[in-house]
Design a protein around this motif. Sequence first.
Motif, short mmCIF file in Angstrom:
data_model
loop_
_atom_site.label_atom_id
_atom_site.label_comp_id
_atom_site.label_asym_id
_atom_site.label_seq_id
_atom_site.Cartn_x
_atom_site.Cartn_y
_atom_site.Cartn_z
N ARG A 1 -127.32 -103.48 -21.12
CA ARG A 1 -126.91 -103.74 -22.50
C ARG A 1 -125.52 -104.36 -22.57
NH1 ARG A 1 -128.31 -99.01 -24.73
NH2 ARG A 1 -129.95 -99.70 -26.11
N PHE A 2 -124.67 -104.04 -21.60
CA PHE A 2 -123.29 -104.50 -21.64
C PHE A 2 -123.02 -105.47 -20.49
CE2 PHE A 2 -123.42 -100.36 -23.64
CZ PHE A 2 -122.73 -100.59 -24.82
N ARG B 1 -123.74 -93.82 -19.72
CA ARG B 1 -124.83 -93.70 -20.69
C ARG B 1 -124.84 -94.92 -21.59
NH1 ARG B 1 -127.05 -88.39 -21.59
NH2 ARG B 1 -126.28 -87.01 -19.98
N GLY B 2 -126.03 -95.39 -21.90
CA GLY B 2 -126.14 -96.53 -22.80
C GLY B 2 -126.11 -97.87 -22.08
N ALA C 1 -116.47 -96.58 -18.15
CA ALA C 1 -116.35 -96.57 -19.61
C ALA C 1 -115.89 -97.93 -20.14
CB ALA C 1 -115.39 -95.48 -20.06
N SER C 2 -115.06 -98.64 -19.36
CA SER C 2 -114.59 -99.94 -19.83
C SER C 2 -115.72 -100.97 -19.81
CB SER C 2 -113.40 -100.42 -19.01
OG SER C 2 -113.83 -100.81 -17.73
N LEU C 3 -116.78 -100.67 -19.06
CA LEU C 3 -117.95 -101.55 -19.06
C LEU C 3 -118.90 -101.20 -20.21
CD1 LEU C 3 -119.89 -103.64 -17.76
CD2 LEU C 3 -120.67 -101.85 -16.22
N CYS C 4 -119.15 -99.88 -20.41
CA CYS C 4 -120.23 -99.51 -21.35
C CYS C 4 -119.84 -98.46 -22.37
CB CYS C 4 -121.46 -99.07 -20.57
SG CYS C 4 -121.23 -97.52 -19.71
N GLY C 5 -118.60 -98.01 -22.40
CA GLY C 5 -118.19 -97.07 -23.45
C GLY C 5 -118.43 -95.61 -23.11
N SER C 6 -119.16 -95.34 -22.02
CA SER C 6 -119.40 -93.95 -21.63
C SER C 6 -118.88 -93.72 -20.23
CB SER C 6 -120.90 -93.65 -21.69
OG SER C 6 -121.20 -92.54 -20.87
N ARG C 7 -118.21 -92.61 -20.03
CA ARG C 7 -117.63 -92.32 -18.71
C ARG C 7 -118.69 -92.06 -17.66
NH1 ARG C 7 -112.34 -89.37 -18.66
NH2 ARG C 7 -113.39 -87.40 -18.34
N PHE C 8 -119.91 -91.82 -18.10
CA PHE C 8 -121.00 -91.57 -17.15
C PHE C 8 -122.01 -92.70 -17.11
CE2 PHE C 8 -119.15 -87.61 -18.43
CZ PHE C 8 -118.97 -86.97 -17.21
N ILE D 1 -133.18 -92.23 -22.55
CA ILE D 1 -132.20 -91.16 -22.74
C ILE D 1 -132.60 -89.91 -21.96
CG2 ILE D 1 -131.24 -89.60 -24.49
CD1 ILE D 1 -130.82 -92.10 -26.16
#
Lengths: 492, 249
Positions: free
Chosen positions: A289-290, A280-281, A271-278, A190
């Motif tokens: 993770r995704f 993150r995660g 975001a459609s890949l990992c939920g964050s527009r940047f 993080i």
Amino acid sequence: MNSLKVQNGEVFNHNEIEFLNADKFHASVLNGLSNGYRMIGLFPVDKKNPNKIVSILSDSASSSLYIIGYENKGDKLEFESFANQFPQTNYFECELAENYGYKPLYHPWLRPVRKQNIILGSQPYKFFKLDGDEVHEVAVGPIHAGVIEPGHFRFQCHGELVYHLEINLGYQHRGIESLMLNANPNQRIILSESIAGDTVIGHTSTHCNAFESLTETQINLRAQVIRSIAEELERIAMHLTGLGGIANDIGFALPASAYGRLRTLVINSLASLCGSRFGRGLFVYGGVRFDFNDENIKQIKSNLEIVKKDIEAINDFLFSSTGALIRFENTGVVSKDFAGKIGLVGTAAKACGIELDSRINFPYGAYRYFPVSPITLSTGDVFARARLRALEIDESLRFIFEQLENIPSGITTEKVGELRINSGVISIVEGWRGEIIHSAFTDEEGKIIQYKIKDPSFNNWYGLSLALRNTAISDFPLCNKSFDLSYAGHDL
Amino acid sequence: MIDAIKLRILQRDSIIQDVSTASLPKLFRGLPVIEDKPCPDGCKKCAEVCPTNAIKTEPLSIDLGLCLFCPLCEEVCPEKIIHYTNDFNLAVDKREKLIITKETKTISPEKASEKIRKYFGRSLKLRQISAGGCNGCELELNALSNVNFDMGRFGIEFVASPRHADGIVITGPLTKNMANATQICYDAVPNPKIIILFGACAISGGIFKNSEETERKFLEQNKIDLYIPGCPPHPLTFINGLLDWLDKK
């Protein structure tokens, strides 16, 4: 040259570094720099013990990194400066002086890097000042007019013309390198995501590559491809932001808003890949993770199809406008010679005709198997820096479409072991701004004793200073946006 | 001229027609919910894995002021008790409202005072201060002015000078080196004025809360009007939070 030769992401035992005396160190580093190598790091192996330092030189032609050690045996922390002959080392020396109290002997002009108006521990720093009739000084910042990070700029002007610009940063200093040493693995990732929030993928990728090397983890090709697609999505998104900003800074509202609209599509793809527009995660040690599935691949493809189609029209509109070209061409010029001397990297260097792209010169991850084409322009002005970003978007789109057609199968995360003891690694990634370097060292218990981060902005801020010389002060916002440097990445 | 018209037509309509009814993809990590189910005996996995210690157990609660909306707690929970929803309505007016428990279904700010709504209800000009922000929050704040979110249509805009502003929006953990500038900027804003904290770093220090390089006295000395949690918060969180607070929906 007495040095340890390694490659990008190659783990090495740091006991193998020969720590030279002052004279031999100076001669070795000078020898390397004379061969045309670039300095990419100058710091102690152990953050708590400043006596043993390493200088890292990079040779992009042979994809090699040379580590030259120096043991300071005297009472005082000092070494002989290289900056008089090789200005590119200047800022690294200033940083070493500020962080560890080293005195670079014969250094031409020590300046603060992140501290406010102090050099060598306690001495007040005086800004460069020009004297003469009708010379005046303009001070801007730390808080600027827009929604933008803080930095202080001092212009020495003669009428409208800028003779000299001094840039004073450090307002964003959060102590990331110190926090890294005591952070747990979840926190470390993080922290990497927060080095520069516009380069989440770039920095986290560099960090994960470093730690995967230190734990001797091999990443599945599928995860590598997902990482590089994310990296290219970030590049497209931020280049679109930059182009929009450049159009905005010349008061050209239509392309500015058109680029902004396309950027939303690209970050929403992430975001459609990992939920964050940047992004993150997305990253974990050992992979991602995704995973891609039919649904998000379809989404990303349809978004990027729109980008591909529309951007052509927007680029044509912007780059064929006489009004825009008059502002872009011959504004904020950095010559290839200067760019090389001060060690510019990334888009700023490529716009001057320097072929330096870590994806090509120091290939890592999926770029080892699926290369990208080098792109350079030669004029080194605002036009080149803007046009280059438009061209890089095209290349990134090509790369992503090609990879999406043929994603290798396999698992996306590998198990990660313990950190290797007494080891070090230098990890390089080409972020959208340019070369990102993270260097990590461990002790005999496998604990991290040094974590050094170099954002491309660290090299390039001085380029902006030079670009402003003999340029009208009213062109500063345009030049600044064409470099598009990070304050947070520099300040850490 | 014809090219300009063509380009304008190419842009079509705004992607987000109505900010209050817009929906985000399922994967978006918005308001977390805690299911009313018992945790396995002695299980503290979520609290242990949380990078900012935002989670307390017995009873289970999440502090959204510290939460970075990372997927870790959701990932380790064996009973799927904690999970994210795509609800982006996260803005609140009081710090304690950011503590999520089993009872929490939605969160929202109380309406601002009549005086504030009278002064700022139709026009709110804000000055942004980045005090250690990594440029993630700054990008999302900039996105508010683009054609998709178009915050200007509600009379809410960012201005260049604090003297033209009705309040400040702070991003970042408030670094030592920005402490002085933040105070000067705030002092330059005429009364009455508001303070909005945007992002986990500003609200709690976030991942930087233990850094020796932060100086957060400013926040203790002044009343905070609105908290916008997230890392970074989505533009819709900001815009809907302000519209709720100003009672403009």
